[in-house]
Write a protein that holds these residues in place. Structure first.
Motif, mmCIF file in Angstrom:
data_model
loop_
_atom_site.group_PDB
_atom_site.id
_atom_site.type_symbol
_atom_site.label_atom_id
_atom_site.label_comp_id
_atom_site.label_asym_id
_atom_site.label_seq_id
_atom_site.Cartn_x
_atom_site.Cartn_y
_atom_site.Cartn_z
ATOM 1 N N ALA A 158 0.749 -1.070 0.082
ATOM 2 C CA ALA A 158 0.161 -0.047 -0.024
ATOM 3 C C ALA A 158 0.825 1.196 -0.102
ATOM 4 O O ALA A 158 1.951 1.321 0.429
ATOM 5 C CB ALA A 158 -0.954 0.023 1.259
ATOM 6 N N ASN A 160 -0.007 6.010 -0.335
ATOM 7 C CA ASN A 160 -0.497 6.910 0.535
ATOM 8 C C ASN A 160 -1.601 6.662 1.531
ATOM 9 O O ASN A 160 -1.694 7.125 2.715
ATOM 10 C CB ASN A 160 -0.901 8.076 -0.604
ATOM 11 N N ASP A 161 -2.365 5.600 1.027
ATOM 12 C CA ASP A 161 -3.589 5.075 1.944
ATOM 13 C C ASP A 161 -3.149 4.075 2.799
ATOM 14 O O ASP A 161 -3.947 2.929 3.264
ATOM 15 C CB ASP A 161 -4.846 4.925 1.147
ATOM 16 N N TYR A 162 -1.919 3.737 3.253
ATOM 17 C CA TYR A 162 -1.527 2.804 4.252
ATOM 18 C C TYR A 162 -2.129 2.507 5.409
ATOM 19 O O TYR A 162 -2.537 1.094 5.401
ATOM 20 C CB TYR A 162 0.076 2.887 4.199
ATOM 21 N N HIS A 163 -2.528 3.205 6.078
ATOM 22 C CA HIS A 163 -3.273 3.329 7.274
ATOM 23 C C HIS A 163 -4.630 3.339 7.198
ATOM 24 O O HIS A 163 -5.359 4.175 8.001
ATOM 25 C CB HIS A 163 -2.750 4.059 8.409
ATOM 26 N N THR A 164 -5.293 2.584 6.281
ATOM 27 C CA THR A 164 -6.713 2.507 6.111
ATOM 28 C C THR A 164 -7.202 1.164 6.308
ATOM 29 O O THR A 164 -6.292 0.213 5.892
ATOM 30 C CB THR A 164 -7.191 3.419 4.774
ATOM 31 N N ARG A 167 -6.854 -1.629 3.611
ATOM 32 C CA ARG A 167 -5.495 -2.268 3.313
ATOM 33 C C ARG A 167 -5.092 -3.164 4.153
ATOM 34 O O ARG A 167 -4.050 -3.590 4.080
ATOM 35 C CB ARG A 167 -4.512 -1.013 3.404
ATOM 36 N N SER A 272 -9.196 6.604 11.019
ATOM 37 C CA SER A 272 -10.323 7.036 9.992
ATOM 38 C C SER A 272 -11.589 7.481 10.951
ATOM 39 O O SER A 272 -12.541 7.642 10.430
ATOM 40 C CB SER A 272 -10.641 5.715 9.610
#
Length: 295
Positions: A158, A160-164, A167, A272
């Motif tokens: 992943a 830029n959205d690694y911590h979503t 993922r 989030s």
């Protein structure tokens, strides 16, 4: 009954149940909610549509939210039952089933059976790749696995959205083919197990890789299945600011892997601003820690 007709019947019943969600008779709404929960993932899109179209504090939305949360927490309850059974038997938990149940909590709107089907499809692609290989040696098996997973299916780490959340959970990572290190490593190990390849999960600080005991090599699924040495693992750990210890390269049990996935999910939901999800998973994690605590 033909499958298409059966689907139409299910859809019609779900539509009828949804219309009764805000019935004035509490006995009716209780029965409706119970029936919707029994439909599990099939009811989720209908419930989500209610939430999208109704005021948040309306009886219709409140009842729909209660059903949706019950479907999700039921998956966690089943997961805890599996862990309890494993503890009673003195065995480890099945990794695929455990991650699938966790994925139902995180992404309840998909058929959980699709996860196993997707993994089976990738495994069959590996078998076809092996048919063209000169041998079925361990090296050839891993090369075929890498070819299928990273070159053809194009799984990747992943960005830029690694911590979503999407993922982290198995279903969306299989669908979109992007994930964090531990989820990609789990997918890699689950396909490998189908192909008869023994791999171990290695939970390093700030990273997760797998290890082939047959070849004595580490593999990094987050970085396209790159083969890495023990020395490179040690170097990564030290560069990340940690003092190396042997425990950092130890094989992790399936329950330890599950706990680490849950910790990642808690962080992602918190980031989030999904507090109910984060708090529910935190309670689940604490229960798992109590169940698996050594006497």
């Amino acid at each position: 009954m033909p499958p298409l007709l059966q689907l139409n019947v299910v859809s019609s019943e779900l539509d009828a149940l949804i219309r009764l969600l805000d019935d004035s008779d509490p006995h009716v709404t209780t029965s409706v909610q119970r029936r919707l929960i029994e439909y599990r993932w099939r009811a989720v899109p209908h419930l989500q549509a209610v939430l999208a179209a109704s005021p948040p504090d309306s009886p219709r939305a409140v009842n729909a939210q209660a059903c949706l949360r019950a479907i999700r927490t039921n998956a966690l309850a089943t997961l805890l039952d599996r862990i309890l059974d494993a503890c009673a038997e003195g065995s480890d938990i099945p990794l695929e089933e455990s991650l699938t149940l966790l994925s139902i909590f995180g992404c309840p709107d998909g058929d959980p059976g699709a996860i196993g089907h997707h993994l089976d499809t990738l495994w069959l692609d590996v078998e076809r790749a092996l048919q063209a290989a000169p041998t079925r040696s361990e090296v050839q098996k891993l090369l075929a696995l890498n070819t299928v997973v990273f070159d053809r299916a194009q799984f990747r780490g992943a960005g830029n959205d690694y911590h979503t959340p999407h993922r982290i959970y198995l279903a969306p990572v299989l669908q979109h083919r992007q994930g964090i290190p531990i989820t990609l490593s789990c997918i890699y190990m689950l396909i490998a197990a189908r192909a008869g390849i023994e791999l171990w999960g290695i939970g390093m600080p700030l990273h997760f890789v797998v290890y082939s005991p047959a070849l004595e090599v580490y593999i990094d699924p987050f970085n396209a299945g790159t083969f890495i040495s023990r020395e490179e693992c040690c170097q990564f750990i030290e560069q990340a600011g940690f003092r190396f210890s042997e425990s950092m390269l130890m094989r992790r049990s399936n329950v330890e892997i599950l706990q680490r996935v849950i910790r990642n999910a808690i962080y992602a939901h918190t980031k989030s601003q999904q507090q109910w999800e984060a708090e529910t998973l935190q309670e689940t994690l604490e229960t798992i820690e109590r169940l698996t605590k050594q006497p």
